[in-house]
Design an enzyme around this catalytic site. Structure first.
Site, mmCIF file in Angstrom:
data_model
loop_
_atom_site.group_PDB
_atom_site.id
_atom_site.type_symbol
_atom_site.label_atom_id
_atom_site.label_comp_id
_atom_site.label_asym_id
_atom_site.label_seq_id
_atom_site.Cartn_x
_atom_site.Cartn_y
_atom_site.Cartn_z
ATOM 1 N N LYS A 79 0.866 -1.185 0.000
ATOM 2 C CA LYS A 79 0.000 0.000 0.000
ATOM 3 C C LYS A 79 0.901 1.232 0.000
ATOM 4 O O LYS A 79 1.971 1.220 0.639
ATOM 5 C CB LYS A 79 -0.861 -0.069 1.263
ATOM 6 C CG LYS A 79 -1.944 0.957 1.397
ATOM 7 C CD LYS A 79 -2.792 0.629 2.637
ATOM 8 C CE LYS A 79 -3.935 1.598 2.824
ATOM 9 N NZ LYS A 79 -4.818 1.214 3.949
ATOM 10 N N SER A 120 -9.582 1.333 2.989
ATOM 11 C CA SER A 120 -8.737 2.070 2.086
ATOM 12 C C SER A 120 -7.716 1.202 1.344
ATOM 13 O O SER A 120 -7.153 1.658 0.333
ATOM 14 C CB SER A 120 -7.975 3.154 2.867
ATOM 15 O OG SER A 120 -7.195 2.562 3.883
ATOM 16 N N SER A 126 -9.809 -1.173 7.140
ATOM 17 C CA SER A 126 -9.237 -1.015 5.798
ATOM 18 C C SER A 126 -8.536 -2.223 5.218
ATOM 19 O O SER A 126 -8.163 -2.191 4.044
ATOM 20 C CB SER A 126 -8.270 0.166 5.776
ATOM 21 O OG SER A 126 -8.997 1.340 5.576
HETATM 22 N N1 GLN Z 1 -13.205 3.290 6.380
HETATM 23 C C1 GLN Z 1 -12.603 3.709 7.601
HETATM 24 C C2 GLN Z 1 -12.320 5.185 7.549
HETATM 25 O O1 GLN Z 1 -12.677 5.798 6.614
HETATM 26 C C3 GLN Z 1 -11.381 2.903 7.894
HETATM 27 C C4 GLN Z 1 -10.144 3.400 7.255
HETATM 28 C C5 GLN Z 1 -8.931 2.606 7.648
HETATM 29 O O2 GLN Z 1 -9.026 1.562 8.287
HETATM 30 N N2 GLN Z 1 -7.770 3.134 7.300
HETATM 31 O O3 GLN Z 1 -11.748 5.742 8.410
#
Ligand code: GLN
Length: 484
Positions: A75, A152, A176
């Site tokens: 990532k 993400s 994420s």
């Molecule tokens: N979807 C969650 C957010 O928008 C989780 C994001 C993540 O785990 N980095 O914060």
């Protein structure tokens, strides 16, 4: 196609010299070149360096570690010396930030000869659940190009599902890794807070961020975690707790394992096909000798609201370092310092990160700190206690990863709250700092993957792998691949 092998399979073939690491890397490169124009999962390609590395490893000829010679994507928040790392944000993409050091995870993977072939797309600074908030544009779900891959870590999940790599590193702050794994039909491990080192990975919310991976099987995830986990002197929040041999331990059967089904994770509004798939998975576990127990986690409903105070607060503080003075985006001919900061940050950050900086700065300001941040931390303790109580009665919890399968691109971009609600089932474990394993467990009638989530007590990753592995031995869902 060699790129569709699991790590365990590829390792066998490398060891017996049936294939070379160069062929394996080349197969991933070919796959990326043929399908990534449709997916947009890979935002930086490091192919020449990867091939050179593979050649070096082939010449050495020892494949003692299961990750030696195995190509992967990271990532775009993992720092790697000499390799552009942008968090998919214009604030770092402009003047391309090139870190002079490796994250601990990268360093540990390098040490065993795993080969980084590039960077995967993410929501900007990992803020999001759909990979739509990336300065490189959205990644498409390989199962349906009109849908998001989740986020993400959507680039990582799409790349693994589409066989562009053998595994991909992700991060999980509120879901994420688990949610994109579920949307793309991958296995994803979100570790106990402190099980893996965050050193060298760009921060979102420091008390929630965790470093983990997306893979094709539980066995592969166990191999990777066994390599990257453990105490790191460069991250004081890592626990000095021995790393088990996850791959060996996972092979025990699950007779007598007590699996809790928390009623708060089966809501009226959720997709009935998700409900059906999870209940069918529970039946499979029962047939393997586990006992299913109904359980309650009463504070689950407060998870989303609590997280969306804590995470933006910590983000607003972590984003303060992006001031355009030492690296990243700059503004020519500023009127004064304020004009300079204003321009750097309004031009450099995208809409979701800005929204969260504003929420976080507000909630942390004098007079509001007690009402929001401190209150949220207290509720976080209640959520944590729910899990502590549950794990007195059961060994693991079984829930859906998300209330629906992958949604259509653009469906929630104008409605942030709706987007946040997609995280309802992943956030509580993040607040509690406990591990979660996402595993494929079915498909909707329009062939979208559905994933389950197994949750365990702190440092209980071994039990999750054991349950996940047993399930994967009994089912075929994880073997299904999209046609692209
Ligand atoms: N979807 C969650 C957010 O928008 C989780 C994001 C993540 O785990 N980095 O914060």
């Amino acid at each position: 196609m060699l790129s569709s092998l699991t790590i365990a399979q590829a390792h066998e073939q490398l060891k017996t010299k049936k294939i070379s690491s160069q062929e394996l890397v080349q197969s991933c490169i070919d796959r990326i070149e043929s399908v990534d124009k449709n997916l947009n999962a890979v935002v930086f390609r490091n192919f020449d360096r990867a091939l050179e590395e593979a050649k070096r490893i082939d010449t050495q000829g020892t494949f003692d570690h299961p990750l030696t010679g195995i190509p992967y994507l990271a990532k775009d928040v993992y720092c790697e010396a000499g390799v552009p790392t942008t968090a998919c944000s214009n604030i770092l993409r402009d003047k391309t930030y090139i870190p002079p050091f490796d994250s601990t995870t990268k360093k540990r993977l390098k040490a065993v000869g795993a080969i980084s072939i590039g960077k995967a797309n993410t929501d900007e600074f990992t803020c999001g659940g759909s990979t739509e908030w990336s300065c490189y544009g959205v990644t498409k779900n390989p199962w349906d190009l009109t849908r998001v891959p989740g986020g993400s870590s959507g680039g990582s999940a799409a790349a693994v599902a589409a066989d562009e790599c053998l595994f991909a590193l992700g991060t999980d702050t509120g879901g994420s890794i688990r949610q994109p794994a579920s949307y793309c039909n991958c296995t994803g491990i979100k570790v106990t807070y402190g099980r893996t080192s965050r050193y060298g990975v760009m921060s979102f919310a420091s008390s929630l961020d965790s470093i983990g991976t997306l893979a094709k099987t539980t066995e592969d995830a166990a191999i990777i975690l066994g390599t990257i986990a453990g105490k790191d002197p460069l991250d004081a929040t890592t626990g000095d707790i021995p790393v088990p041999d996850y791959r060996r331990d996972m092979k025990q059967d699950i007779k007598g394992l007590r699996i809790g089904l928390p009623k708060e994770y089966f809501l009226d509004g959720m997709d009935p096909e998700v409900d059906t798939a999870i209940r069918a998975a529970a039946k499979t576990f029962e047939s393997l000798g586990a006992t299913i127990v109904d359980i309650s986690l009463p504070n689950t409903a407060y998870g989303v609201a609590t997280y969306y105070v804590i995470a933006p607060c910590e983000l607003s503080s972590n984003m303060a370092r992006y001031d355009g003075l030492r690296f990243g985006h700059t503004a020519p001919k500023p009127k004064d310092l304020l004009d300079y900061y204003t321009r750097i940050r309004s031009e450099g950050f995208g809409p979701e990160v800005k929204r969260r900086i504003m929420i976080g700065t507000y909630a942390l300001s004098a007079g509001y700190y007690d009402a929001y941040y401190l209150k949220a931390q207290k509720i976080r303790t209640l959520v944590r206690q729910d899990f502590d109580n549950a794990f007195n009665a059961v060994d693991v919890l079984l829930t859906p990863c998300a209330p629906t399968p992958a949604f259509t691109i653009g469906a929630h971009t104008n409605d942030p709250v709706q987007m946040y609600l997609e995280d309802a089932f992943t956030i509580p474990a993040s607040l509690a700092g406990i591990p979660g394993l996402a595993i494929p467990c079915g498909f909707s009638k329009n062939t979208l993957p559905i994933g389950m989530q197994l949750l365990g007590p702190q440092f209980g990753e071994s039990t999750l792998f054991r349950a996940g592995h047993a399930y994967e031995q009994a089912t075929e869902w994880h073997k299904k691949r999209p046609t692209i």
